[in-house]
Design a protein around this motif. Structure first.
Motif, mmCIF file in Angstrom:
data_model
loop_
_atom_site.group_PDB
_atom_site.id
_atom_site.type_symbol
_atom_site.label_atom_id
_atom_site.label_comp_id
_atom_site.label_asym_id
_atom_site.label_seq_id
_atom_site.Cartn_x
_atom_site.Cartn_y
_atom_site.Cartn_z
ATOM 1 N N GLY A 40 0.831 -1.200 0.000
ATOM 2 C CA GLY A 40 0.000 0.000 0.000
ATOM 3 C C GLY A 40 0.855 1.236 0.000
ATOM 4 N N GLY A 41 0.234 2.379 -0.272
ATOM 5 C CA GLY A 41 0.988 3.620 -0.267
ATOM 6 C C GLY A 41 0.086 4.802 -0.504
ATOM 7 N N LEU A 42 0.593 5.985 -0.189
ATOM 8 C CA LEU A 42 -0.211 7.198 -0.311
ATOM 9 C C LEU A 42 0.480 8.229 -1.179
ATOM 10 C CD1 LEU A 42 0.935 9.610 2.023
ATOM 11 C CD2 LEU A 42 0.471 7.560 3.364
ATOM 12 N N SER A 43 -0.299 8.892 -2.035
ATOM 13 C CA SER A 43 0.185 9.942 -2.924
ATOM 14 C C SER A 43 1.333 9.400 -3.790
ATOM 15 C CB SER A 43 0.615 11.162 -2.102
ATOM 16 O OG SER A 43 0.831 12.273 -2.942
ATOM 17 N N MET A 44 2.560 9.904 -3.635
ATOM 18 C CA MET A 44 3.690 9.338 -4.370
ATOM 19 C C MET A 44 3.779 7.836 -4.124
ATOM 20 S SD MET A 44 7.791 10.135 -3.921
ATOM 21 C CE MET A 44 7.902 9.301 -2.334
ATOM 22 N N GLY A 45 3.464 7.415 -2.911
ATOM 23 C CA GLY A 45 3.482 5.995 -2.580
ATOM 24 C C GLY A 45 2.337 5.226 -3.223
ATOM 25 N N GLY A 46 1.211 5.915 -3.475
ATOM 26 C CA GLY A 46 0.119 5.281 -4.218
ATOM 27 C C GLY A 46 0.528 5.049 -5.656
ATOM 28 N N MET A 47 1.272 6.005 -6.212
ATOM 29 C CA MET A 47 1.807 5.846 -7.569
ATOM 30 C C MET A 47 2.826 4.708 -7.594
ATOM 31 S SD MET A 47 2.372 9.886 -8.458
ATOM 32 C CE MET A 47 1.112 11.088 -7.999
ATOM 33 N N PHE B 32 1.031 1.260 -7.635
ATOM 34 C CA PHE B 32 0.593 0.811 -8.966
ATOM 35 C C PHE B 32 1.788 0.342 -9.800
ATOM 36 C CE2 PHE B 32 -3.240 3.630 -8.339
ATOM 37 C CZ PHE B 32 -4.184 2.614 -8.439
ATOM 38 N N GLU B 33 2.903 1.079 -9.720
ATOM 39 C CA GLU B 33 4.059 0.705 -10.541
ATOM 40 C C GLU B 33 4.724 -0.574 -10.033
ATOM 41 O OE1 GLU B 33 8.280 2.520 -12.178
ATOM 42 O OE2 GLU B 33 6.563 3.841 -11.878
ATOM 43 N N LEU B 34 4.807 -0.720 -8.722
ATOM 44 C CA LEU B 34 5.420 -1.927 -8.170
ATOM 45 C C LEU B 34 4.582 -3.163 -8.501
ATOM 46 C CD1 LEU B 34 7.758 -3.098 -6.615
ATOM 47 C CD2 LEU B 34 6.609 -2.500 -4.475
ATOM 48 N N GLY C 113 -1.264 5.979 -12.059
ATOM 49 C CA GLY C 113 -0.293 5.192 -12.803
ATOM 50 C C GLY C 113 -0.677 5.124 -14.264
ATOM 51 N N HIS C 114 0.125 4.416 -15.048
ATOM 52 C CA HIS C 114 -0.194 4.240 -16.465
ATOM 53 C C HIS C 114 -1.186 3.089 -16.587
ATOM 54 C CE1 HIS C 114 0.055 3.906 -20.768
ATOM 55 N NE2 HIS C 114 0.917 4.928 -20.812
ATOM 56 N N PRO C 115 -2.363 3.337 -17.163
ATOM 57 C CA PRO C 115 -3.402 2.298 -17.221
ATOM 58 C C PRO C 115 -3.010 1.057 -18.009
ATOM 59 C CG PRO C 115 -3.986 4.189 -18.596
ATOM 60 C CD PRO C 115 -2.811 4.603 -17.769
ATOM 61 N N VAL D 43 -3.211 15.572 -6.527
ATOM 62 C CA VAL D 43 -3.331 14.475 -7.493
ATOM 63 C C VAL D 43 -4.819 14.313 -7.788
ATOM 64 C CG1 VAL D 43 -2.838 12.059 -7.989
ATOM 65 C CG2 VAL D 43 -1.315 13.341 -6.481
ATOM 66 N N PRO D 44 -5.285 14.756 -8.941
ATOM 67 C CA PRO D 44 -6.717 14.713 -9.247
ATOM 68 C C PRO D 44 -7.295 13.304 -9.118
ATOM 69 C CG PRO D 44 -5.552 16.006 -10.880
ATOM 70 C CD PRO D 44 -4.501 15.343 -10.033
ATOM 71 N N VAL D 45 -8.541 13.230 -8.647
ATOM 72 C CA VAL D 45 -9.200 11.949 -8.441
ATOM 73 C C VAL D 45 -9.280 11.135 -9.734
ATOM 74 C CG1 VAL D 45 -11.522 12.895 -8.837
ATOM 75 C CG2 VAL D 45 -11.240 10.841 -7.412
ATOM 76 N N GLU D 46 -9.255 11.824 -10.876
ATOM 77 C CA GLU D 46 -9.316 11.119 -12.164
ATOM 78 C C GLU D 46 -8.147 10.156 -12.351
ATOM 79 O OE1 GLU D 46 -9.673 14.405 -11.819
ATOM 80 O OE2 GLU D 46 -11.806 14.643 -12.300
ATOM 81 N N LYS D 47 -7.019 10.432 -11.667
ATOM 82 C CA LYS D 47 -5.849 9.554 -11.794
ATOM 83 C C LYS D 47 -6.151 8.166 -11.240
ATOM 84 C CE LYS D 47 -3.211 12.633 -13.691
ATOM 85 N NZ LYS D 47 -2.825 12.493 -15.128
ATOM 86 N N SER D 48 -6.907 8.111 -10.152
ATOM 87 C CA SER D 48 -7.309 6.803 -9.605
ATOM 88 C C SER D 48 -8.436 6.204 -10.415
ATOM 89 C CB SER D 48 -7.752 6.950 -8.140
ATOM 90 O OG SER D 48 -6.640 7.036 -7.274
ATOM 91 N N THR D 49 -9.365 7.051 -10.867
ATOM 92 C CA THR D 49 -10.506 6.568 -11.650
ATOM 93 C C THR D 49 -10.044 5.857 -12.913
ATOM 94 O OG1 THR D 49 -11.893 8.382 -10.822
ATOM 95 C CG2 THR D 49 -12.633 7.244 -12.810
ATOM 96 N N VAL D 50 -9.058 6.438 -13.582
ATOM 97 C CA VAL D 50 -8.510 5.831 -14.802
ATOM 98 C C VAL D 50 -7.930 4.453 -14.503
ATOM 99 C CG1 VAL D 50 -6.618 5.996 -16.473
ATOM 100 C CG2 VAL D 50 -8.076 7.976 -16.039
ATOM 101 N N MET D 51 -7.224 4.327 -13.372
ATOM 102 C CA MET D 51 -6.624 3.045 -13.017
ATOM 103 C C MET D 51 -7.694 2.013 -12.660
ATOM 104 S SD MET D 51 -3.509 3.473 -13.624
ATOM 105 C CE MET D 51 -2.961 1.866 -13.034
ATOM 106 N N VAL D 52 -8.704 2.429 -11.930
ATOM 107 C CA VAL D 52 -9.789 1.511 -11.558
ATOM 108 C C VAL D 52 -10.506 1.000 -12.802
ATOM 109 C CG1 VAL D 52 -12.048 1.385 -10.436
ATOM 110 C CG2 VAL D 52 -10.127 2.460 -9.250
#
Length: 265
Positions: A160-167, A170-172, A190-192, A215-224
């Motif tokens: 798990g991670g937050l902000s930069m750690g959330g990114m 996804f990458e890890l 992250g990159h979808p 970090v706009p919420v759309e960044k998570s929405t795209v990944m989901v």
């Protein structure tokens, strides 16, 4: 006047005592360093109460945000670390918890960040491929070392991670899709295109604040959406009216740990 001065001294004494107490509590996380080539990755590790080396325990790896970068091996514990110290959770969910720390000049995620002219906003351009950052590479090597550790249950490794750690989460997952059973990225992105590599292998619970100005919420929405399109199992919680500090709400979710520990490879 003397009365006001006394009140001020009492408040200051309480604050110092409270801060020292909180710091002492976090010292339950042992200080460690992982040497990777010419790089040294500071990290803190929490062992279960009544730890038995010959017993298998789940591993929880938590990646901090950009604001907690440094070399003091302390700042990474600011958000989330106290959750795993709660007596009820330590008894119910004994686990080995690891918080690595990224240096100030680096980033967990391989992303190009473009700032506006007045620095009031930024655009995150996630790279589809390429090499990991030095810090993420060190984390990957640390994970491999931890996997060799006899006390780690390889079927119950969580991320798990937050902000930069959330990114970074996804990458890890993209770079090590067969390692983790479940993950909880908070206000990240992250990159979808990478979602298809882990969508069917890792269960996710994604968190974000609806009004996130960093970090706009759309960044998570795209990944989901990408994970679901790839056939993945993902929960998505968006907090109405919440800005970038959605980690405060995510770490307070009463079902977070029960959900996390319900998954295994």
């Amino acid at each position: 006047m003397k009365y006001k001065h006394l009140i001020t001294l009492l408040i200051l004494a309480w604050f110092v005592t409270f801060s020292a107490s909180a710091q002492d509590e976090l010292e339950a996380y042992e200080r460690r360093q992982f040497v990777h080539g010419n790089d040294t990755l500071p990290y803190r590790i929490l062992y279960p109460e009544n730890y038995k080396p010959d017993q298998k325990y789940p591993l929880i790896l938590v990646l901090h945000g950009a604001g907690e970068r440094g070399r003091n091996n302390e700042s990474q514990l600011v958000h989330g670390a106290k959750l795993f110290l709660k007596p009820e959770y330590r008894q119910q969910y004994p686990a080995i918890v690891v918080f690595p720390q990224c240096p100030p000049e680096d980033y967990w995620s391989n992303v190009n960040i473009v700032y506006s002219a007045d620095s009031s906003s930024r655009t995150f351009n996630y790279r589809k491929g390429g090499s990991p950052t030095r810090s993420l590479k060190a984390v990957m090597e640390l994970v491999e070392e931890l996997e060799k550790f006899g006390s780690i249950d390889k079927r119950r490794m969580y991320l798990g991670g937050l902000s930069m750690g959330g990114m970074g989460t996804f990458e890890l997952l993209r770079r090590k899709p067969d390692t983790f059973a479940a993950a909880f990225p908070i206000c990240g992105g992250g990159h979808p295109a990478g979602a298809r590599k882990y969508a069917k292998k890792v269960s996710l619970w994604v968190f974000h604040g609806e009004e996130d100005g960093v970090v706009p919420v759309e960044k998570s929405t795209v990944m989901v959406e990408a994970i679901r399109k790839a056939g993945g199992d993902v929960k998505y919680t968006v907090y109405p009216g919440v800005n970038h500090n959605s980690w405060d709400y995510a770490f307070a979710e009463p079902e977070l740990l029960s959900w996390l520990f319900s998954h295994r490879k």
